[in-house]
Design an enzyme around this catalytic site. Structure first.
Site, PDB file in Angstrom:
ATOM      1  CD  GLU A   6     -68.872  -6.836  -2.514  1.00 52.38           C
ATOM      2  OE1 GLU A   6     -69.646  -7.755  -2.203  1.00 52.38           O
ATOM      3  OE2 GLU A   6     -69.244  -5.772  -3.034  1.00 52.38           O
ATOM      4  CG  ASP A  49     -70.668 -11.205  -2.228  1.00 55.42           C
ATOM      5  OD1 ASP A  49     -70.616 -10.556  -1.166  1.00 55.42           O
ATOM      6  OD2 ASP A  49     -71.257 -10.799  -3.247  1.00 55.42           O
ATOM      7  CB  ILE A 102     -73.610 -10.003   2.942  1.00 55.14           C
ATOM      8  CG1 ILE A 102     -73.256 -10.273   4.400  1.00 55.14           C
ATOM      9  CG2 ILE A 102     -75.135  -9.932   2.779  1.00 55.14           C
ATOM     10  CD1 ILE A 102     -73.872  -9.258   5.390  1.00 55.14           C
ATOM     11  CG  ASP A 103     -74.842 -11.660  -3.874  1.00 58.16           C
ATOM     12  OD1 ASP A 103     -74.271 -10.642  -4.299  1.00 58.16           O
ATOM     13  OD2 ASP A 103     -75.745 -12.244  -4.502  1.00 58.16           O
ATOM     14  CB  THR A 118     -74.839  -5.660   1.174  1.00 60.99           C
ATOM     15  OG1 THR A 118     -73.831  -6.662   1.168  1.00 60.99           O
ATOM     16  CG2 THR A 118     -74.568  -4.684   2.293  1.00 60.99           C
ATOM     17  CG  ASP A 121     -71.470  -9.863  -7.531  1.00 65.88           C
ATOM     18  OD1 ASP A 121     -71.686  -9.593  -6.349  1.00 65.88           O
ATOM     19  OD2 ASP A 121     -71.041  -9.022  -8.356  1.00 65.88           O
TER      20      ASP A 121
END
Ligand code: IPD
Ligand code: CA
Ligand code: CA
Length: 260
Positions: free
Chosen positions: A66, A82, A84-85, A87, A210
């Site tokens: 990402e 990702d 940090i999914d 955030t 995601d």
């Protein structure tokens, strides 16, 4: 797949360490195109570390991440990341976020991991070999009908424009009196569905990073994932309908296909 698995676990654990090092503390926060779409220095640090771990063993592999990734190689192997999914949760010290890493080989997702450092939950799946939560096999719930279901959804950062009817869909489900959660991490939403906590998840405008890992985790846990019409789904599609695969799936489609 063992070497790939080892690298995937190491990358997720390193990212989770970075999450916990900064969680609840001070860090830089920036904004992307939409005002509420945040990116923290921790997103960037985590992705950098994940790429470093992958490239230490597989320098020729591509990374679709990402926060930029690294995609200038000619390889059949793509790691979809990702860092940090969730955030926005992370930036507000809400403990619902995770790192999500999948390995795609010649267009097929073969491995996926979703690791939530604050809860210590590590979801993992390998194609054809089942889905696991902290090493224990998981499966979707047995609930048959939508009326008995707990739903979860998310909204894109431009939800105020009602893009792809995201507000209309939400209103339709709410009007049916169904319980709905909005956790703020699509990867965790789908993993919670995979282990039987939820029956259905839908969202518009998602990206491959995601969903890539949780997509495999859900399928390996016996769930179903399609577009809103019930058609074939790819992680590069925008609409996601994921369920426990029971009659709930058709009933969700009926609502999502209502004309506006
Ligand atoms: C977001 C989360 C959220 C979903 C958004 C995503 P991010 O990812 O998964 O639950 O509703 O559509 O963009 O920005 O936290 O990586
Ligand atoms: Ca995300
Ligand atoms: Ca992210």
């Amino acid at each position: 797949m063992d070497e790939f698995k080892k690298v995937m676990f190491e990358a997720a654990e390193e990212a989770a360490k970075i999450h916990m090092q900064y969680y609840g503390k001070e860090f830089e926060i920036g904004r992307k195109q939409e005002y509420s779409d945040l990116v923290t220095e921790v997103d960037k640090l985590s992705e950098k570390k994940i790429i470093e771990v992958i490239h230490k063993t597989f320098p020729e592999h591509n990374v679709l991440g990402e926060e930029g990734g690294n995609q200038n190689k000619t390889s059949d192997y793509v790691w979809i990341v990702d860092p940090i999914d969730g955030t926005v949760n992370f930036a507000h010290s809400v403990p619902l976020f995770c790192v999500s890493i999948a390995l795609e080989v010649k267009g097929e997702i073969m491995l996926g991991i979703v690791y939530s450092a604050t809860t210590g939950e590590k979801y993992f799946a390998e194609k054809g070999k089942g889905a696991f939560l902290n090493g224990k096999k998981i499966s979707v719930s047995k609930t048959e009908r939508l009326k008995d279901s707990l739903l979860v959804t998310g909204f894109p950062y431009d939800a105020m424009n009602n893009s792809d009817h995201c507000i209309d869909h939400f209103v339709n489900f709410i009007k049916m009196g169904l319980p709905i959660r909005r956790l703020g991490s699509a990867a965790l939403d789908i993993c919670y569905l995979a282990c039987g906590r939820f029956e259905a998840f839908w969202e518009v405008s998602l990206h491959a990073w995601d969903v890539a890992a949780s997509y495999l985790i859900l399928l390996e846990a016996g769930g179903k994932i399609t577009d809103f019409k019930g058609g074939k789904y790819s992680i590069y599609d925008k609409q996601v309908l994921a369920t426990n695969g029971k009659k709930v799936h058709e009933e969700m489609i009926e609502v999502l296909m209502k004309p506006y």
